[in-house]
Each structure stands twice: as structure tokens, then as C-alpha cells.
Design a protein around this motif. Structure first.
Motif, PDB file in Angstrom:
ATOM      1  N   GLU A  31       0.840  -1.200   0.000  1.00 34.82           N
ATOM      2  CA  GLU A  31       0.000   0.000   0.000  1.00 34.82           C
ATOM      3  C   GLU A  31       0.873   1.248   0.000  1.00 34.82           C
ATOM      4  O   GLU A  31       2.024   1.227   0.432  1.00 34.82           O
ATOM      5  N   ILE A  32       0.284   2.319  -0.531  1.00 34.42           N
ATOM      6  CA  ILE A  32       0.922   3.627  -0.515  1.00 34.42           C
ATOM      7  C   ILE A  32       0.193   4.484   0.510  1.00 34.42           C
ATOM      8  O   ILE A  32      -1.021   4.675   0.414  1.00 34.42           O
ATOM      9  N   VAL A  33       0.937   4.971   1.483  1.00 35.05           N
ATOM     10  CA  VAL A  33       0.384   5.876   2.491  1.00 35.05           C
ATOM     11  C   VAL A  33       0.971   7.255   2.270  1.00 35.05           C
ATOM     12  O   VAL A  33       2.196   7.415   2.188  1.00 35.05           O
ATOM     13  N   GLY A  34       0.104   8.244   2.152  1.00 40.69           N
ATOM     14  CA  GLY A  34       0.534   9.621   2.010  1.00 40.69           C
ATOM     15  C   GLY A  34       0.498  10.326   3.347  1.00 40.69           C
ATOM     16  O   GLY A  34      -0.419  10.115   4.142  1.00 40.69           O
ATOM     17  N   LEU A  35       1.494  11.141   3.603  1.00 41.78           N
ATOM     18  CA  LEU A  35       1.553  11.936   4.835  1.00 41.78           C
ATOM     19  C   LEU A  35       1.583  13.403   4.428  1.00 41.78           C
ATOM     20  O   LEU A  35       2.518  13.857   3.766  1.00 41.78           O
ATOM     21  N   ILE A  36       0.507  14.132   4.772  1.00 37.90           N
ATOM     22  CA  ILE A  36       0.417  15.530   4.376  1.00 37.90           C
ATOM     23  C   ILE A  36       0.239  16.410   5.602  1.00 37.90           C
ATOM     24  O   ILE A  36      -0.236  15.960   6.645  1.00 37.90           O
ATOM     25  N   GLY A  37       0.642  17.641   5.453  1.00 36.68           N
ATOM     26  CA  GLY A  37       0.525  18.592   6.546  1.00 36.68           C
ATOM     27  C   GLY A  37       1.238  19.872   6.179  1.00 36.68           C
ATOM     28  O   GLY A  37       2.031  19.904   5.226  1.00 36.68           O
ATOM     29  N   PRO A  38       0.994  20.956   6.902  1.00 36.71           N
ATOM     30  CA  PRO A  38       1.665  22.224   6.597  1.00 36.71           C
ATOM     31  C   PRO A  38       3.163  22.133   6.839  1.00 36.71           C
ATOM     32  O   PRO A  38       3.646  21.239   7.530  1.00 36.71           O
ATOM     33  N   SER A  39       3.896  23.071   6.256  1.00 37.75           N
ATOM     34  CA  SER A  39       5.343  23.125   6.480  1.00 37.75           C
ATOM     35  C   SER A  39       5.627  23.274   7.967  1.00 37.75           C
ATOM     36  O   SER A  39       4.982  24.061   8.658  1.00 37.75           O
ATOM     37  N   GLY A  40       6.592  22.485   8.457  1.00 35.31           N
ATOM     38  CA  GLY A  40       6.937  22.534   9.868  1.00 35.31           C
ATOM     39  C   GLY A  40       6.044  21.708  10.761  1.00 35.31           C
ATOM     40  O   GLY A  40       6.188  21.744  11.991  1.00 35.31           O
ATOM     41  N   ALA A  41       5.134  20.922  10.156  1.00 30.29           N
ATOM     42  CA  ALA A  41       4.204  20.125  10.968  1.00 30.29           C
ATOM     43  C   ALA A  41       4.878  18.927  11.620  1.00 30.29           C
ATOM     44  O   ALA A  41       4.365  18.373  12.587  1.00 30.29           O
ATOM     45  N   GLY A  42       6.037  18.499  11.078  1.00 35.09           N
ATOM     46  CA  GLY A  42       6.742  17.361  11.664  1.00 35.09           C
ATOM     47  C   GLY A  42       6.809  16.138  10.771  1.00 35.09           C
ATOM     48  O   GLY A  42       7.189  15.061  11.224  1.00 35.09           O
ATOM     49  N   GLN A 182       3.399  -4.920  -6.595  1.00 31.90           N
ATOM     50  CA  GLN A 182       4.356  -6.012  -6.404  1.00 31.90           C
ATOM     51  C   GLN A 182       4.610  -6.306  -4.931  1.00 31.90           C
ATOM     52  O   GLN A 182       5.405  -7.172  -4.600  1.00 31.90           O
ATOM     53  N   GLY A 183       3.924  -5.568  -4.049  1.00 27.60           N
ATOM     54  CA  GLY A 183       4.035  -5.834  -2.615  1.00 27.60           C
ATOM     55  C   GLY A 183       4.881  -4.854  -1.839  1.00 27.60           C
ATOM     56  O   GLY A 183       5.023  -4.984  -0.615  1.00 27.60           O
ATOM     57  N   CYS A 184       5.473  -3.867  -2.530  1.00 26.25           N
ATOM     58  CA  CYS A 184       6.294  -2.875  -1.841  1.00 26.25           C
ATOM     59  C   CYS A 184       5.402  -1.943  -1.021  1.00 26.25           C
ATOM     60  O   CYS A 184       4.305  -1.562  -1.447  1.00 26.25           O
ATOM     61  N   SER A 185       5.872  -1.564   0.157  1.00 23.54           N
ATOM     62  CA  SER A 185       5.181  -0.582   0.994  1.00 23.54           C
ATOM     63  C   SER A 185       5.813   0.781   0.748  1.00 23.54           C
ATOM     64  O   SER A 185       7.042   0.889   0.668  1.00 23.54           O
ATOM     65  N   ALA A 196      -1.808  13.165  -3.255  1.00 24.30           N
ATOM     66  CA  ALA A 196      -2.431  12.523  -2.097  1.00 24.30           C
ATOM     67  C   ALA A 196      -3.668  11.733  -2.505  1.00 24.30           C
ATOM     68  O   ALA A 196      -3.998  10.721  -1.887  1.00 24.30           O
ATOM     69  N   GLU A 197      -4.339  12.179  -3.559  1.00 24.12           N
ATOM     70  CA  GLU A 197      -5.516  11.465  -4.061  1.00 24.12           C
ATOM     71  C   GLU A 197      -5.149  10.078  -4.604  1.00 24.12           C
ATOM     72  O   GLU A 197      -6.000   9.200  -4.713  1.00 24.12           O
ATOM     73  N   LEU A 198      -3.877   9.876  -4.952  1.00 16.12           N
ATOM     74  CA  LEU A 198      -3.426   8.625  -5.560  1.00 16.12           C
ATOM     75  C   LEU A 198      -3.027   7.570  -4.531  1.00 16.12           C
ATOM     76  O   LEU A 198      -2.710   6.445  -4.897  1.00 16.12           O
ATOM     77  N   THR A 199      -3.020   7.943  -3.257  1.00 12.86           N
ATOM     78  CA  THR A 199      -2.581   7.011  -2.221  1.00 12.86           C
ATOM     79  C   THR A 199      -3.716   6.086  -1.799  1.00 12.86           C
ATOM     80  O   THR A 199      -4.885   6.348  -2.061  1.00 12.86           O
ATOM     81  N   ASP A 200      -3.356   4.996  -1.123  1.00 12.88           N
ATOM     82  CA  ASP A 200      -4.364   4.080  -0.588  1.00 12.88           C
ATOM     83  C   ASP A 200      -4.951   4.602   0.712  1.00 12.88           C
ATOM     84  O   ASP A 200      -6.130   4.424   0.989  1.00 12.88           O
ATOM     85  N   ARG A 201      -4.100   5.231   1.509  1.00 16.14           N
ATOM     86  CA  ARG A 201      -4.557   5.917   2.716  1.00 16.14           C
ATOM     87  C   ARG A 201      -3.730   7.190   2.873  1.00 16.14           C
ATOM     88  O   ARG A 201      -2.566   7.221   2.479  1.00 16.14           O
ATOM     89  N   VAL A 202      -4.353   8.203   3.438  1.00 16.42           N
ATOM     90  CA  VAL A 202      -3.650   9.467   3.630  1.00 16.42           C
ATOM     91  C   VAL A 202      -3.819   9.905   5.075  1.00 16.42           C
ATOM     92  O   VAL A 202      -4.915   9.814   5.638  1.00 16.42           O
ATOM     93  N   ALA A 203      -2.705  10.329   5.680  1.00 18.25           N
ATOM     94  CA  ALA A 203      -2.707  10.789   7.064  1.00 18.25           C
ATOM     95  C   ALA A 203      -2.505  12.294   7.089  1.00 18.25           C
ATOM     96  O   ALA A 203      -1.600  12.814   6.426  1.00 18.25           O
TER      97      ALA A 203
END
Length: 243
Positions: A31-42, A182-185, A196-203
């Protein structure tokens, strides 16, 4: 489906300033997980703490079923940092060869992989030029190519498409989709909401906390908005209101 990344109650402060406030995050195989947030969010701090480049104040990080930090596990991870770490006096090919050998790839396999990853990032015609003469976007593409070497079980990409044109960005995401199948995370941070719309889950990381984590369409339904960008803006506004 196995879990390749498991972060539990991860906390990190710098000079008594909390940056990560109890982060819980998982990435599963394939799966592809996207991590989004403002600059400096961590976002980068999560990655660095997970990989052992920063020490967590508390909490637990497990990667590929291994308690981190653990240097031995790093060889199974393709990592692209937000800042390029390249040998500018060498050519692109020499950089790929060096990092490929660091990953214990050699001979005809390494040559074949260099050919493939350079095609993915559209650097084939520039491989024998010194990296010192590369543009910023070319350096990002070379860093991505290095991360792709060795068929890693886990890819961690910090802003991989910054400075990359839209056509190549689409090609890169096509390749990420193939690797996922192919099974890569894959854990990827991005400021490009269409990615982010292309990910399987987005945080959504806001104020040092994961405020939402689900499939993009489910988040859009939950927030009653049409796009992930709207989800982010609404979640950020709600978090600011609650402070």
C-alpha cells in the motif's frame, strides 16, 4: 497483509517544544500511504525518528517487524530525503553505481537496475554528466532513482516530486503504483494534493498529531468536501479553532 511500519504513541520535542504528540501510524505491505501537513508540521521528523536519525522521547517505532533504531534493517529500505545527499564531483551513473554497491547490488544486475531507474526518472541522457552541473530538479530525480535501486521492501520518500514537471510526476507515480502492486510498501510526504488522491490511505498531520487517517475518498465523504485539499483546509481550520 503484514504491517511494515508501526508507530505507536511516538513523541518528540526540540528544546522543550513538542513536535510529535503521540503519533500512531501504520503502513501495510502493498500500500501507498501519504503523509500531508503544513510546512513545519513534523512530517520529516516522523521519518527521521522512525529511521533512528532522531531519538524519540517516548513511544515505539517498528519497521519491517524490527524495533528501531536498527542499522541492519536500513539496507532493506529505499529512502529519499528532503535534502539531496549526492556526490557532486561524480556523474549520475557513478552515484548510482556507488549507492547500488552500498546496497550489495553488483554486476549485470546493477547495470540493468541503473538503466531502469534512470528511465523512470528521465535521466538516461544525463547519466554521464557530473552532478555539480545538474539542476535542482535533476538532483531530485537522481535521489529518487537511488532510492528505487535494489527492489526495496519499503520506500520512504520525503517530497519526491518537488521540482519535477507534471508529465514526469505522472510517470513516477505510475512506477510507484507498479511497486505497490508487487508488494512494496510506500510512505510518501507531499504538498501536491493531487498526489495525495493517488494514495491508498492518507494521514493528516496537524499540530503534531494525526488528525485523520483513511482512504482519500472516505475522508472526503467524512468531511463533506470534494477533494483532499479541501479536507486538509477544513481539518486545519478545525484544529486552529480548537486550540
Amino acid at each position: 497483509m503484514t504491517t511494515t511500519i508501526s508507530l505507536q504513541a511516538l513523541q518528540k520535542s526540540f528544546d522543550s517544544h513538542p513536535v510529535l504528540r503521540g503519533i500512531n501510524l501504520t503502513v501495510k505491505s502493498g500500500e501507498i500511504v501519504g503523509l500531508i501537513g503544513p510546512s513545519g508540521a513534523g512530517k520529516s521528523t516522523i521519518i527521521k525518528t522512525m529511521l533512528g536519525m532522531e531519538r524519540a522521547d517516548s513511544g515505539q517505532a517498528r519497521v519491517l517487524n524490527t524495533q528501531m533504531p536498527n542499522r541492519l534493517i536500513l539496507g532493506q529500505i529505499g529512502y529519499m530525503a528532503q535534502t539531496d545527499a549526492l556526490y557532486e564531483s561524480l556523474t549520475g551513473r557513478e552515484n548510482l553505481t556507488f549507492f547500488g554497491r552500498m546496497k550489495l547490488i553488483s554486476g549485470t544486475q546493477l547495470k540493468a537496475e541503473i538503466t531502469h531507474v534512470s528511465q523512470v526518472v528521465d535521466l538516461t541522457d544525463d547519466l554521464d554528466k557530473r552532478v555539480a552541473g545538474y539542476s535542482g530538479g535533476m538532483k531530485r530525480r537522481l535521489s529518487l532513482a537511488i532510492a528505487l535501486l535494489g527492489h526495496p521492501k519499503l520506500l520512504i520518500l520525503d517530497e519526491p516530486t518537488v521540482g519535477i514537471d507534471p508529465a514526469l510526476r505522472r510517470q513516477v507515480w505510475h512506477e510507484l503504483g507498479i511497486l505497490r502492486d508487487q508488494g512494496c510498501s510506500i510512505l510518501v510526504t507531499t504538498h501536491v494534493m493531487s498526489e495525495a488522491e493517488l494514495t491508498d490511505r492518507v494521514a493528516l498531520l496537524i499540530g503534531g498529531r494525526i488528525t485523520a487517517f483513511d482512504h482519500p475518498q472516505k475522508l472526503e465523504q467524512a468531511y463533506g468536501v470534494p477533494t483532499i485539499e479541501d479536507v486538509f483546509l477544513k481539518a486545519e481550520k478545525e484544529a486552529t479553532t480548537c486550540e
